[in-house]
Scaffold this motif. Structure first.
Motif, mmCIF file in Angstrom:
data_model
loop_
_atom_site.group_PDB
_atom_site.id
_atom_site.type_symbol
_atom_site.label_atom_id
_atom_site.label_comp_id
_atom_site.label_asym_id
_atom_site.label_seq_id
_atom_site.Cartn_x
_atom_site.Cartn_y
_atom_site.Cartn_z
ATOM 1 N N LEU A 1 13.772 79.412 40.285
ATOM 2 C CA LEU A 1 13.131 78.182 40.750
ATOM 3 C C LEU A 1 14.173 77.149 41.185
ATOM 4 C CD1 LEU A 1 10.475 76.588 41.152
ATOM 5 C CD2 LEU A 1 10.779 75.754 38.814
ATOM 6 N N LEU A 2 15.241 77.013 40.406
ATOM 7 C CA LEU A 2 16.307 76.096 40.806
ATOM 8 C C LEU A 2 16.849 76.478 42.180
ATOM 9 C CD1 LEU A 2 18.298 75.633 37.469
ATOM 10 C CD2 LEU A 2 16.949 73.894 38.665
ATOM 11 N N ALA A 3 17.122 77.764 42.379
ATOM 12 C CA ALA A 3 17.641 78.229 43.667
ATOM 13 C C ALA A 3 16.648 77.947 44.788
ATOM 14 C CB ALA A 3 17.962 79.727 43.599
ATOM 15 N N HIS A 4 15.386 78.122 44.511
ATOM 16 C CA HIS A 4 14.331 77.839 45.494
ATOM 17 C C HIS A 4 14.423 76.385 45.982
ATOM 18 C CE1 HIS A 4 10.330 77.891 47.353
ATOM 19 N NE2 HIS A 4 10.019 76.845 46.618
ATOM 20 N N HIS A 5 14.821 75.499 45.079
ATOM 21 C CA HIS A 5 14.921 74.077 45.402
ATOM 22 C C HIS A 5 16.341 73.641 45.772
ATOM 23 C CE1 HIS A 5 10.824 72.844 44.519
ATOM 24 N NE2 HIS A 5 10.855 73.640 43.467
ATOM 25 N N GLY A 6 17.252 74.618 45.915
ATOM 26 C CA GLY A 6 18.619 74.285 46.275
ATOM 27 C C GLY A 6 19.405 73.641 45.148
ATOM 28 N N LEU A 7 18.999 73.917 43.922
ATOM 29 C CA LEU A 7 19.658 73.357 42.742
ATOM 30 C C LEU A 7 20.388 74.454 41.978
ATOM 31 C CD1 LEU A 7 16.677 71.124 41.567
ATOM 32 C CD2 LEU A 7 18.785 70.332 42.663
ATOM 33 N N SER A 8 21.197 74.037 41.008
ATOM 34 C CA SER A 8 21.947 74.986 40.198
ATOM 35 C C SER A 8 21.906 74.549 38.737
ATOM 36 C CB SER A 8 23.408 75.037 40.666
ATOM 37 O OG SER A 8 24.082 73.852 40.271
ATOM 38 N N PRO A 9 22.387 75.402 37.839
ATOM 39 C CA PRO A 9 22.468 74.988 36.433
ATOM 40 C C PRO A 9 23.267 73.702 36.252
ATOM 41 C CG PRO A 9 22.800 77.343 36.594
ATOM 42 C CD PRO A 9 22.783 76.807 37.999
ATOM 43 N N ALA A 10 24.262 73.470 37.107
ATOM 44 C CA ALA A 10 25.067 72.245 37.006
ATOM 45 C C ALA A 10 24.208 70.996 37.159
ATOM 46 C CB ALA A 10 26.186 72.262 38.041
ATOM 47 N N ASP A 11 23.178 71.071 37.992
ATOM 48 C CA ASP A 11 22.283 69.928 38.176
ATOM 49 C C ASP A 11 21.511 69.633 36.886
ATOM 50 O OD1 ASP A 11 22.709 69.358 41.067
ATOM 51 O OD2 ASP A 11 21.919 71.398 41.269
ATOM 52 N N VAL A 12 21.075 70.669 36.218
ATOM 53 C CA VAL A 12 20.345 70.500 34.958
ATOM 54 C C VAL A 12 21.293 69.997 33.877
ATOM 55 C CG1 VAL A 12 18.955 71.656 33.194
ATOM 56 C CG2 VAL A 12 18.695 72.297 35.600
ATOM 57 N N LEU A 13 22.486 70.570 33.825
ATOM 58 C CA LEU A 13 23.460 70.127 32.834
ATOM 59 C C LEU A 13 23.844 68.670 33.049
ATOM 60 C CD1 LEU A 13 25.684 73.311 32.620
ATOM 61 C CD2 LEU A 13 24.006 72.502 30.942
ATOM 62 N N ALA A 14 23.955 68.241 34.292
ATOM 63 C CA ALA A 14 24.264 66.837 34.573
ATOM 64 C C ALA A 14 23.141 65.926 34.070
ATOM 65 C CB ALA A 14 24.489 66.634 36.071
ATOM 66 N N GLU A 15 21.906 66.362 34.243
ATOM 67 C CA GLU A 15 20.779 65.567 33.749
ATOM 68 C C GLU A 15 20.774 65.520 32.222
ATOM 69 O OE1 GLU A 15 17.331 63.209 33.521
ATOM 70 O OE2 GLU A 15 18.867 63.461 35.064
ATOM 71 N N LEU A 16 21.047 66.653 31.580
ATOM 72 C CA LEU A 16 21.125 66.660 30.118
ATOM 73 C C LEU A 16 22.259 65.766 29.626
ATOM 74 C CD1 LEU A 16 20.457 70.427 29.379
ATOM 75 C CD2 LEU A 16 18.950 68.498 28.829
ATOM 76 N N GLU A 17 23.381 65.806 30.330
ATOM 77 C CA GLU A 17 24.515 64.959 29.961
ATOM 78 C C GLU A 17 24.141 63.481 30.112
ATOM 79 O OE1 GLU A 17 29.202 65.351 30.613
ATOM 80 O OE2 GLU A 17 28.063 65.157 32.485
ATOM 81 N N ARG A 18 23.406 63.164 31.171
ATOM 82 C CA ARG A 18 22.966 61.778 31.380
ATOM 83 C C ARG A 18 22.102 61.294 30.217
ATOM 84 N NH1 ARG A 18 18.744 58.907 32.767
ATOM 85 N NH2 ARG A 18 17.346 60.672 33.052
ATOM 86 N N ARG A 19 21.305 62.201 29.681
ATOM 87 C CA ARG A 19 20.398 61.848 28.588
ATOM 88 C C ARG A 19 21.057 61.890 27.212
ATOM 89 N NH1 ARG A 19 14.898 65.256 29.898
ATOM 90 N NH2 ARG A 19 14.720 64.667 32.102
ATOM 91 N N GLU A 20 22.194 62.532 27.129
ATOM 92 C CA GLU A 20 22.861 62.739 25.840
ATOM 93 C C GLU A 20 23.101 61.408 25.125
ATOM 94 O OE1 GLU A 20 26.515 65.457 24.182
ATOM 95 O OE2 GLU A 20 26.670 64.632 26.188
ATOM 96 N N GLY A 21 22.788 61.397 23.843
ATOM 97 C CA GLY A 21 23.012 60.215 23.023
ATOM 98 C C GLY A 21 21.891 59.194 23.076
ATOM 99 N N ARG A 22 20.873 59.476 23.878
ATOM 100 C CA ARG A 22 19.724 58.580 23.967
ATOM 101 C C ARG A 22 18.602 59.115 23.102
ATOM 102 N NH1 ARG A 22 18.011 57.292 29.946
ATOM 103 N NH2 ARG A 22 16.864 55.700 28.851
ATOM 104 N N SER A 23 17.869 58.234 22.531
ATOM 105 C CA SER A 23 16.683 58.628 21.787
ATOM 106 C C SER A 23 15.707 59.297 22.738
ATOM 107 C CB SER A 23 16.034 57.390 21.163
ATOM 108 O OG SER A 23 14.668 57.622 20.879
ATOM 109 N N GLY A 24 15.109 60.379 22.301
ATOM 110 C CA GLY A 24 14.107 61.047 23.119
ATOM 111 C C GLY A 24 12.951 60.130 23.470
ATOM 112 N N HIS A 25 12.570 59.281 22.523
ATOM 113 C CA HIS A 25 11.480 58.334 22.791
ATOM 114 C C HIS A 25 11.898 57.337 23.870
ATOM 115 C CE1 HIS A 25 9.005 59.813 19.577
ATOM 116 N NE2 HIS A 25 9.955 59.603 18.683
ATOM 117 N N ASP A 26 13.134 56.825 23.782
ATOM 118 C CA ASP A 26 13.632 55.879 24.794
ATOM 119 C C ASP A 26 13.732 56.537 26.163
ATOM 120 O OD1 ASP A 26 13.813 53.947 22.811
ATOM 121 O OD2 ASP A 26 15.977 54.174 22.555
#
Length: 111
Positions: free
Chosen positions: A80-105
């Motif tokens: 699915l990522l490939a279908h959208h022109g994305l890669s695991p790096a895109d997901v990892l970057a998003e996870l990194e952006r969220r890291e350290g934040r409360s899930g609720h926040d």
């Protein structure tokens, strides 16, 4: 010196590269090419099937099956990522952006 854990951590990148290489393959000779040729709805249907199988394996208390079904689910998510022109790096970057934040926040910030 690379360790087995280092190589294992790169498996998603290697799979993504293989999936990317299959984009132009003959759909009759490649499962990935055939799934990509069918389009987004077919990929989403497959992800739904694999997610359901993962849930059922967990409900059955079968850890080995959970891992196997999760591998199928992750694989199809990579398609699915490939279908959208994305890669695991895109997901990892998003996870990194969220890291350290409360899930609720984090969830509240998406509203």
């Amino acid at each position: 010196m690379a360790t087995a854990d280092d190589a294992r951590a790169r498996v998603l990148d290697r799979l993504a590269e293989t999936i990317e290489a299959r984009k132009g393959a003959d759909p009759s000779s490649s499962y990935v090419a055939s799934l990509l040729a069918k389009g987004g709805d077919a990929i989403l249907k497959k992800i739904g099937e694999e997610a359901t199988e993962t849930v059922m394996a967990s409900k059955d208390g079968a850890p080995g099956r959970v891992a196997a079904e999760m591998a199928d689910l992750w694989f199809h998510c990579l398609v699915l990522l490939a279908h959208h022109g994305l890669s695991p790096a895109d997901v990892l970057a998003e996870l990194e952006r969220r890291e350290g934040r409360s899930g609720h926040d984090e969830k509240a910030s998406r509203r």
